[in-house]
Structures are given as C-alpha cells and as structure tokens.
Design an enzyme around this catalytic site. Structure first.
Site, PDB file in Angstrom:
ATOM      1  N   ASP A 120     -11.454  12.542   3.921  1.00 55.81           N
ATOM      2  CA  ASP A 120     -10.928  11.250   4.325  1.00 55.81           C
ATOM      3  C   ASP A 120     -11.382  10.974   5.758  1.00 55.81           C
ATOM      4  O   ASP A 120     -11.625  11.896   6.508  1.00 55.81           O
ATOM      5  CB  ASP A 120      -9.396  11.340   4.254  1.00 55.81           C
ATOM      6  CG  ASP A 120      -8.746   9.994   4.271  1.00 55.81           C
ATOM      7  OD1 ASP A 120      -8.740   9.373   5.338  1.00 55.81           O
ATOM      8  OD2 ASP A 120      -8.263   9.569   3.215  1.00 55.81           O
ATOM      9  N   ARG A 149      -5.901   7.211  -2.157  1.00 58.43           N
ATOM     10  CA  ARG A 149      -5.132   8.448  -2.332  1.00 58.43           C
ATOM     11  C   ARG A 149      -3.826   8.254  -3.088  1.00 58.43           C
ATOM     12  O   ARG A 149      -3.307   9.192  -3.685  1.00 58.43           O
ATOM     13  CB  ARG A 149      -4.836   9.073  -0.978  1.00 58.43           C
ATOM     14  CG  ARG A 149      -6.053   9.565  -0.275  1.00 58.43           C
ATOM     15  CD  ARG A 149      -5.669  10.289   0.965  1.00 58.43           C
ATOM     16  NE  ARG A 149      -4.949  11.514   0.666  1.00 58.43           N
ATOM     17  CZ  ARG A 149      -5.516  12.682   0.422  1.00 58.43           C
ATOM     18  NH1 ARG A 149      -6.814  12.784   0.448  1.00 58.43           N
ATOM     19  NH2 ARG A 149      -4.791  13.740   0.162  1.00 58.43           N
ATOM     20  N   LYS A 158       0.808  -1.223   0.000  1.00 58.64           N
ATOM     21  CA  LYS A 158       0.000   0.000   0.000  1.00 58.64           C
ATOM     22  C   LYS A 158       0.845   1.279   0.000  1.00 58.64           C
ATOM     23  O   LYS A 158       0.592   2.171  -0.796  1.00 58.64           O
ATOM     24  CB  LYS A 158      -0.948  -0.014   1.214  1.00 58.64           C
ATOM     25  CG  LYS A 158      -1.765   1.238   1.372  1.00 58.64           C
ATOM     26  CD  LYS A 158      -2.718   1.104   2.544  1.00 58.64           C
ATOM     27  CE  LYS A 158      -3.282   2.425   2.984  1.00 58.64           C
ATOM     28  NZ  LYS A 158      -2.283   3.350   3.510  1.00 58.64           N
ATOM     29  N   ASN A 159       1.839   1.361   0.882  1.00 59.86           N
ATOM     30  CA  ASN A 159       2.547   2.640   1.007  1.00 59.86           C
ATOM     31  C   ASN A 159       3.868   2.694   0.251  1.00 59.86           C
ATOM     32  O   ASN A 159       4.517   3.722   0.231  1.00 59.86           O
ATOM     33  CB  ASN A 159       2.766   2.988   2.486  1.00 59.86           C
ATOM     34  CG  ASN A 159       1.448   3.213   3.209  1.00 59.86           C
ATOM     35  OD1 ASN A 159       0.376   3.050   2.616  1.00 59.86           O
ATOM     36  ND2 ASN A 159       1.500   3.571   4.470  1.00 59.86           N
TER      37      ASN A 159
HETATM   38  N1  EPU Z   1      -0.286  17.646   4.003  1.00 54.40           N
HETATM   39  C1  EPU Z   1      -0.584  18.964   3.685  1.00 54.40           C
HETATM   40  N2  EPU Z   1      -0.334  19.366   2.393  1.00 54.40           N
HETATM   41  C2  EPU Z   1       0.204  18.533   1.452  1.00 54.40           C
HETATM   42  C3  EPU Z   1       0.501  17.189   1.796  1.00 54.40           C
HETATM   43  C4  EPU Z   1       0.235  16.765   3.095  1.00 54.40           C
HETATM   44  O1  EPU Z   1      -1.054  19.731   4.496  1.00 54.40           O
HETATM   45  O2  EPU Z   1       0.409  18.972   0.315  1.00 54.40           O
HETATM   46  C5  EPU Z   1      -0.600  17.169   5.364  1.00 54.40           C
HETATM   47  C6  EPU Z   1      -1.753  16.157   5.302  1.00 54.40           C
HETATM   48  O3  EPU Z   1      -2.990  16.831   5.342  1.00 54.40           O
HETATM   49  C7  EPU Z   1      -1.507  15.283   6.512  1.00 54.40           C
HETATM   50  C8  EPU Z   1       0.038  15.331   6.686  1.00 54.40           C
HETATM   51  O4  EPU Z   1       0.493  16.430   5.892  1.00 54.40           O
HETATM   52  O5  EPU Z   1      -2.090  15.873   7.639  1.00 54.40           O
HETATM   53  C9  EPU Z   1       0.743  14.057   6.260  1.00 54.40           C
HETATM   54  O6  EPU Z   1       0.539  13.819   4.898  1.00 54.40           O
HETATM   55  P1  EPU Z   1       1.574  13.012   3.986  1.00 54.40           P
HETATM   56  O7  EPU Z   1       1.616  13.689   2.679  1.00 54.40           O
HETATM   57  O8  EPU Z   1       2.862  12.806   4.723  1.00 54.40           O
HETATM   58  O9  EPU Z   1       0.850  11.608   3.887  1.00 54.40           O
HETATM   59  P2  EPU Z   1       0.331  10.840   2.605  1.00 54.40           P
HETATM   60  O10 EPU Z   1       1.419  10.746   1.611  1.00 54.40           O
HETATM   61  O11 EPU Z   1      -0.985  11.378   2.190  1.00 54.40           O
HETATM   62  C10 EPU Z   1       1.173   8.501   3.481  1.00 54.40           C
HETATM   63  C11 EPU Z   1       0.540   7.170   3.799  1.00 54.40           C
HETATM   64  C12 EPU Z   1      -0.322   7.273   5.028  1.00 54.40           C
HETATM   65  C13 EPU Z   1       0.537   7.776   6.181  1.00 54.40           C
HETATM   66  C14 EPU Z   1       1.223   9.109   5.806  1.00 54.40           C
HETATM   67  C15 EPU Z   1       2.156   9.622   6.872  1.00 54.40           C
HETATM   68  C16 EPU Z   1       0.274   6.202   1.626  1.00 54.40           C
HETATM   69  C17 EPU Z   1      -0.660   5.725   0.562  1.00 54.40           C
HETATM   70  N3  EPU Z   1      -0.291   6.745   2.684  1.00 54.40           N
HETATM   71  O12 EPU Z   1       0.079   9.387   3.215  1.00 54.40           O
HETATM   72  O13 EPU Z   1      -0.759   5.941   5.314  1.00 54.40           O
HETATM   73  O14 EPU Z   1      -0.261   7.975   7.328  1.00 54.40           O
HETATM   74  O15 EPU Z   1       1.974   8.939   4.586  1.00 54.40           O
HETATM   75  O16 EPU Z   1       3.176   8.712   7.125  1.00 54.40           O
HETATM   76  O17 EPU Z   1       1.478   6.053   1.507  1.00 54.40           O
HETATM   77  C18 EPU Z   1      -2.014   4.296   6.416  1.00 54.40           C
HETATM   78  O18 EPU Z   1      -1.223   3.463   5.947  1.00 54.40           O
HETATM   79  O19 EPU Z   1      -2.879   3.992   7.276  1.00 54.40           O
HETATM   80  C19 EPU Z   1      -1.937   5.688   5.966  1.00 54.40           C
HETATM   81  C20 EPU Z   1      -2.906   6.577   6.179  1.00 54.40           C
END
Ligand code: EPU
Length: 419
Positions: free
Chosen positions: A119, A95, A24-25
């Site tokens: 979300d 996402r 997934k990640n």
């Molecule tokens: N954020 C912003 N602006 C942006 C991007 C992010 O404000 O442009 C904020 C988000 O709103 C959030 C925080 O930054 O509050 C973290 O977001 P990030 O971009 O780091 O996370 P992501 O890439 O959307 C991935 C994982 C998540 C995991 C996070 C943090 C995937 C598909 N998802 O999400 O996984 O929680 O990184 O490590 O890789 C899970 O596995 O349960 C899961 C939610």
C-alpha cells in the site's frame, strides 16, 4: 477528470457545508456485513465515492443484487446463491474488500479472498484478523496469493488484540454475531465507524455490549435479519474542511457531523488558536491566520486519527513556529511531504517523525497525490499557495471524498476538476 486545479483564495472562507456520509470507512463495511442476513437491506447517506463502485462490483461478483434507490440510498439483496470469492483486481483496489471475509465464513462456511499486498502508506498486515478468526474455529490456507478460509462452525472466543485494529475488530465482530457462544474482544477499536457498524448489526438482531468501549461482548445469535440504516457522517471530510479554514482563515459551519467524533482535532485546532464549537447539527469554526504551531501524535480513536495527519501537516506548514508530528499507525505515510516541500513548505522527516517549520508563503506547483489524504493535503496547501496548484492522480482523492472541489468551493475556494 484526473487533475484538481487549485487557485489561491482571495477572501477568507465562509459558508456552510453539509458533510457527506462516511461511505469509505463505514458504509462499505455495512455493505459487506449485509451478507450476514439473507434478504434485502437498505443503506442511506451513502455518498458516491470511487470505492463504492468497487464494493458494488465485488458484492455483485459474490451474488448480491445491489440497486440504487436514489443518489445516496442503495438496497442489497443477498438472498440468492453466494460465490464466496473476492478476486485480486478488486481487493488490490480497495482494502475494505477484506471485510467480506467473516460475513462469508459466517454465512456459507468458506471464503476465498485475495491478499491485498502493499500500500502507498505502509505495510498493512492482516495477521490479527487471521489469528482471531482461527481462535473462533476458522482455518486458513495460502494458495496462489489467495487466502482460502473455512469454518464449519464459528465459535465464540476471548480475543485480545495487540493493537486496536479497525479492520480486525470489524472482521471479528461480523464473525462473532452468528458464532456459537460468547465472544469478547479486548482492546477493540473504538472509532465512530466501529460504533456505526455495531449499530447496524444490532438492528439486524445482533447482541453486542460495550459498544464504544475497548471491550466488546458479543453473544452469538442463530439468525440475523435485513435492516435499514443511515450511515454516520464523514468525520475525516469534516476535519479536512476545518483545516482548510485554518489555512485560509474565515468562518465556516459544517452540518451532519457530531463534534464528539472529532474532539481531538478540535482540541488541537484550539491550541493553534482556532475557535471551534458545536452547533445543533454540527460544528462552527473561525480562524484568523496565521495560527500557532503545535505538536501532534497520531493514535487510535479517541486520539488524533492518522487520516487527518496529511492535512494537518499542510496546515502546520503555514503556522507560526515549529511543529513535530509523529505518525504511530503507518510506517510510510510521509510521502506527501516531499510534494509539499516542492510547494515551498519547510518539512524534514525522520522515521516516524516530521518536523515542520512554518513558512509565510507557499507557491503553487504540479504535485502528485499518492493516497486519498495526501491529495486532500496538497489541495489544502494550494488554497493559499501563490499561483496555480495542479494535483495529479486524483483517483485516490475520489476514493474517499465525494467531491472535494465542490465542498471547498461552497466555502469560497476556487478548485476545479480537469482532464
Ligand atoms: N495491523 C496489523 N495487523 C493486522 C491489522 C492491522 O499489523 O492484522 C496494523 C496495520 O498494518 C496498520 C495499523 O495496524 O499499521 C492500523 O490498521 P487498521 O486495521 O486499524 O486499519 P484498517 O482497518 O486497515 C482503516 C481505514 C484507514 C484508517 C485506519 C486507521 C478503512 C477502509 N480504512 O484501515 O483509512 O487509516 O482504519 O484508522 O476503513 C483513509 O481513510 O485514508 C484510511 C487509510
């Protein structure tokens, strides 16, 4: 198969589990990045989770030929014509769809990607993705819920992220590898999944320095070529099983995961009184219950990951003493605590904080999983709750775990999927 039925463990957990690949990640991101090179890339250790089917559907829609070689190996052929579009029904399900944005911009100069919307765990903005890519020469228009992105030519830039976002770091990386000139990402995310993506891109011919640190230097190259890659082990599944051991007690061994990727979890479990140490190919752990309460704050890597938080709250609900857990990444990730309270946990949430008073017993109940980790948390609580626990809405659980019931049962638990 939309319910998990969990019966209480009658014995301490024991046994060995080979941890799945982090589909997934990590794996889904490498699938999207394979768009950067015309030709056939091969990805292995891609354990089957629900989101894998969604990514295959999306890439097929775009024009990639995805073929299954064996249970965990896929080839992706992106040499045909590409339709640079990610439709709403797929982006809203997953996402990670947003990860096709930069590879499409780099490869065909345009991308039309639906905005994912809300979300279950909080607001998840994409502003850092867009700001960084604009600095690299892309333009964005919002049109009927879609982002219309264009870039005749991507150029290197110095990007300072205000927060080490995993997704933004990934999209900048996959734009930068083929951009003209040098890109520097300051305050880049350092998660093991980012390192895995950098390894994949480097094998494709990308020039990236500083991998694993918060400053990444990327020198754009003219062309990338397809490659083969084995996806990193799933550190969140590993953490989930360690926490199961902490809840039930016992002695377990996990294979296929590197302890350095979950160091903060190991430190916190140690503070709780659990013994955890590295083995040649994984992790050994032993716990005598009940463990002790500790305070935890979630942070980007190498801090305590938010994705362990729901499971550790289930564990702390069974510990001796009072714990405070602070969630710093998402603004609404405590929804699952109401379900734990229905199982007898003593938890109070206040904004970003959650106070957990350990209780001697939990009781089984019918509960709902509102996201992937919430489902895992409720299943873990069920392992020691009196009577049966039925976790509904397990589609979320299947999005991230290949078969959580099977992994837990290998350690002696009694968990079944039911319709
Ligand atoms: N954020 C912003 N602006 C942006 C991007 C992010 O404000 O442009 C904020 C988000 O709103 C959030 C925080 O930054 O509050 C973290 O977001 P990030 O971009 O780091 O996370 P992501 O890439 O959307 C991935 C994982 C998540 C995991 C996070 C943090 C995937 C598909 N998802 O999400 O996984 O929680 O990184 O490590 O890789 C899970 O596995 O349960 C899961 C939610």
């Amino acid at each position: 198969m939309d319910r998990l039925v969990v019966r209480p463990c009658t014995e301490p957990l024991s046994g060995t589990v080979v941890v799945s690949g982090m589909t997934k990640n990590a794996g889904l991101k490498q699938m999207a990045a394979s768009l950067l090179a015309a030709g056939t890339s091969t990805l292995s250790n891609m354990t089957k989770v629900a989101d894998l089917a969604t990514m295959i559907e999306l890439l097929t829609y775009i024009g990639v030929k995805v073929e299954k070689v064996d249970d965990t190996t896929f080839t992706l052929d992106s040499s045909g014509n590409l339709q640079p579009e990610a439709p709403y029904e797929l982006v809203s399900k997953m996402r990670a769809s947003i990860n096709v944005l930069s590879p499409l911009l780099a490869r065909v100069g345009q991308a039309r990607v639906s905005l994912p919307g809300g979300d279950n765990i909080g607001v998840r903005k994409l502003d850092m993705h867009f700001k960084a890519l604009e600095k690299m020469g892309a333009t964005f228009d919002l049109d009927h819920g879609f982002i219309d992105a264009r870039a005749d030519k991507l150029v290197g830039a110095r990007i300072v992220l205000e927060f080490p976002s995993v997704g933004a770091t990934e999209n900048i990386l996959t734009a930068a590898v083929l951009a003209k000139g040098t890109t520097v990402i300051e305050n880049a995310a350092r998660e093991p999944e980012i390192i895995d993506l950098c390894t994949f891109l480097t094998k494709m011919g990308a020039n990236i320095e500083g991998v694993g640190t918060s400053t990444l230097h990327i020198e754009g190259v003219d062309e990338l070529w397809p490659t083969s890659h084995k996806i990193v082990g799933d550190r969140i599944e590993a953490g989930t099983l360690l926490m199961a051991c902490g809840i039930v007690g016992g002695e377990i061994t996990l294979e296929g995961v590197n302890i350095s990727e979950i160091e903060m979890v190991v430190l916190k479990l140690g503070d709780m009184g659990m013994k955890v140490s590295p083995t040649r190919d994984g992790i050994w752990a032993m716990a005598s219950t009940p463990l002790r309460a500790v305070d935890i704050s979630t942070l980007p890597f190498p801090g305590f990951a938010t994705d362990y938080m729901p499971m550790v709250v289930a564990l702390l609900s069974t510990c001796e003493g009072t714990s405070i857990v602070t969630e710093n990444i998402y603004d609404n990730r405590f929804g699952f605590t109401e379900e734990l309270v229905r199982m007898g946990a003593d938890i109070r949430t206040e904004g970003r904080h959650c106070v957990i008073r350990g209780v001697p017993n939990l009781s089984g109940a019918e509960v709902r999983a509102n996201d992937v980790r919430a489902g895992a948390s409720l299943a873990l609580a069920g392992l020691i709750a009196k009577g049966e626990t039925i976790v509904h809405d397990t589609l979320h659980v299947r999005r991230g775990y290949h078969d959580l019931a099977k992994s837990l049962n290998k350690l002696g638990a009694d968990v079944t999927w039911e319709n």
